[in-house]
Write an enzyme that holds these catalytic residues in place. Sequence first.
Site, PDB file in Angstrom:
ATOM      1  N   SER A 102       0.903  -1.153   0.026  1.00 50.63           N
ATOM      2  CA  SER A 102       0.010   0.075   0.053  1.00 50.63           C
ATOM      3  C   SER A 102       0.949   1.243  -0.025  1.00 50.63           C
ATOM      4  CB  SER A 102      -0.983   0.075   1.137  1.00 50.63           C
ATOM      5  OG  SER A 102      -1.702  -0.999   1.045  1.00 50.63           O
ATOM      6  N   GLY A 141      -5.751  12.207  -1.466  1.00 56.61           N
ATOM      7  CA  GLY A 141      -6.796  12.565  -0.600  1.00 56.61           C
ATOM      8  C   GLY A 141      -8.185  12.609  -1.524  1.00 56.61           C
ATOM      9  N   PRO A 145     -15.328  11.113   5.165  1.00 57.72           N
ATOM     10  CA  PRO A 145     -15.898  10.520   6.065  1.00 57.72           C
ATOM     11  C   PRO A 145     -17.232  10.084   5.821  1.00 57.72           C
ATOM     12  CG  PRO A 145     -14.869  12.229   7.177  1.00 57.72           C
ATOM     13  CD  PRO A 145     -14.667  12.369   5.674  1.00 57.72           C
ATOM     14  N   SER A 149     -17.691   5.158  -1.706  1.00 57.14           N
ATOM     15  CA  SER A 149     -18.133   4.682  -2.876  1.00 57.14           C
ATOM     16  C   SER A 149     -18.581   5.661  -3.893  1.00 57.14           C
ATOM     17  CB  SER A 149     -19.164   3.296  -2.782  1.00 57.14           C
ATOM     18  OG  SER A 149     -18.228   2.348  -2.093  1.00 57.14           O
ATOM     19  N   ARG A 254      -5.607   0.073  -8.627  1.00 56.60           N
ATOM     20  CA  ARG A 254      -6.141  -1.240  -8.508  1.00 56.60           C
ATOM     21  C   ARG A 254      -5.713  -2.436  -9.276  1.00 56.60           C
ATOM     22  NH1 ARG A 254     -11.796   2.042  -9.740  1.00 56.60           N
ATOM     23  NH2 ARG A 254     -12.477   2.424  -7.722  1.00 56.60           N
ATOM     24  N   GLY A 350      -5.016 -24.878  11.795  1.00 55.27           N
ATOM     25  CA  GLY A 350      -5.583 -24.944  13.461  1.00 55.27           C
ATOM     26  C   GLY A 350      -5.676 -23.695  14.064  1.00 55.27           C
ATOM     27  N   GLU A 374     -10.223   1.062  -2.685  1.00 54.17           N
ATOM     28  CA  GLU A 374     -10.240   1.350  -4.040  1.00 54.17           C
ATOM     29  C   GLU A 374     -11.391   0.429  -4.710  1.00 54.17           C
ATOM     30  OE1 GLU A 374      -6.334   1.086  -5.519  1.00 54.17           O
ATOM     31  OE2 GLU A 374      -5.539   2.146  -3.444  1.00 54.17           O
TER      32      GLU A 374
END
Length: 395
Positions: A102, A141, A145, A149, A254, A350, A374
């Site tokens: 990232s 940016g 908030p 989407s 992406r 496990g 993304e």
Amino acid sequence: MSARTLPPFDPRDPLGLDDLLDDEDLALRATVRQWADDRVLPDIADWYERGALPAIRELARELGSMGALGMSLQGYGCAGASAVQYGLACLELEAADSGIRSLVSVQGSLAMYSIHSYGSEEQKQQWLPPMAAGEVIGCFGLTEPDHGSDPAGMRTYAKRDGSDWVLTGRKMWITNGSVAGVAVVWARTDEGIRGFVVPTDAPGFSAPEIKHKWSLRASVTSELVLDDVRLPADAVLPGATGLRGPLGALSHARYGIVWGAMGAARTCFETAVEYAKAREQFGKPIGGFQLTQAKLADMAVELHKGILLAHHLGRRMDAGRLRPEQVSFGKLNNVREAIEICRTARTILGANGISLEYPVMRHATNLESVLTYEGTVEMHQLVLGKALTGIEAFR
């Protein structure tokens, strides 16, 4: 005619996908893998447990010296590598940890890509060389908030004041934000959505780090606060108006995720194979039981299908033929399958599967973030649904 001798079966490359790579591809992959082995793996469990990436600036400079930042961009100190080579680097970095991939993805495919694709020559000359070297870290940016989407609903606003721009608003879940020297910020204006190159030392700009994450813990994640940040007229990216700009950058990022998710899956798969060969129950290794072999076979099929899909998309990108819908295809499939591989690996280990002594749970929790950032699963499904039917179902 005598029968041709077949190459031996390689459990680590069952489809022979390395045949698709040339010597330069293989050398680059080996370099990035060795760097990750040496510089990330010894400390990543501790960083994850602490919820910190204390060496981020040092790591960024080392990644820059390898040419991993803005790797597929041309000029301005960037490596000019192929899309496939960039993908291979993303796979190896995320095989160590999603947070490291990232860091590279946001730096190169979002912040640097935006400046490279939409910026003025002066912006490119000022920012891209130090970013390619890892001397300046960048962030991107877009998400807010209340608007993830649906970026068209963003509230961050830039208004003209004489020849200046004044930005006000908030961005959320921003990778690299608290350590960035420059932010590419998208805001509404009277002219539509525009991108701005924002030095993070500008008055009114702050980036408080987000704490208490249970995923991508070895990654710097921040909020961006823009409180009447005044910028000169030449801070705007001249080549992008509307959502085309940020969505173009996101498509590039992406693509890296299509590869990177398979790195996390590969680590979990290989961990499960080795564990199954060594762990004994009922008098023999659990890898000798049919149910465990069925799991491993299914994991291998999905892992290497995903890598093959990534290769195909990379070749299309290198040929200038990769469409955003095809990137959605890859991101939707590969991240979804990677999570399932990690979860299946956990069942093979496990109780040990939840321990940081093994990488499986760390990768599984990281991928929960990769699944929705993304572009969520649902958004990529709708992108493909529109492409298949010609009917938009977003609203």
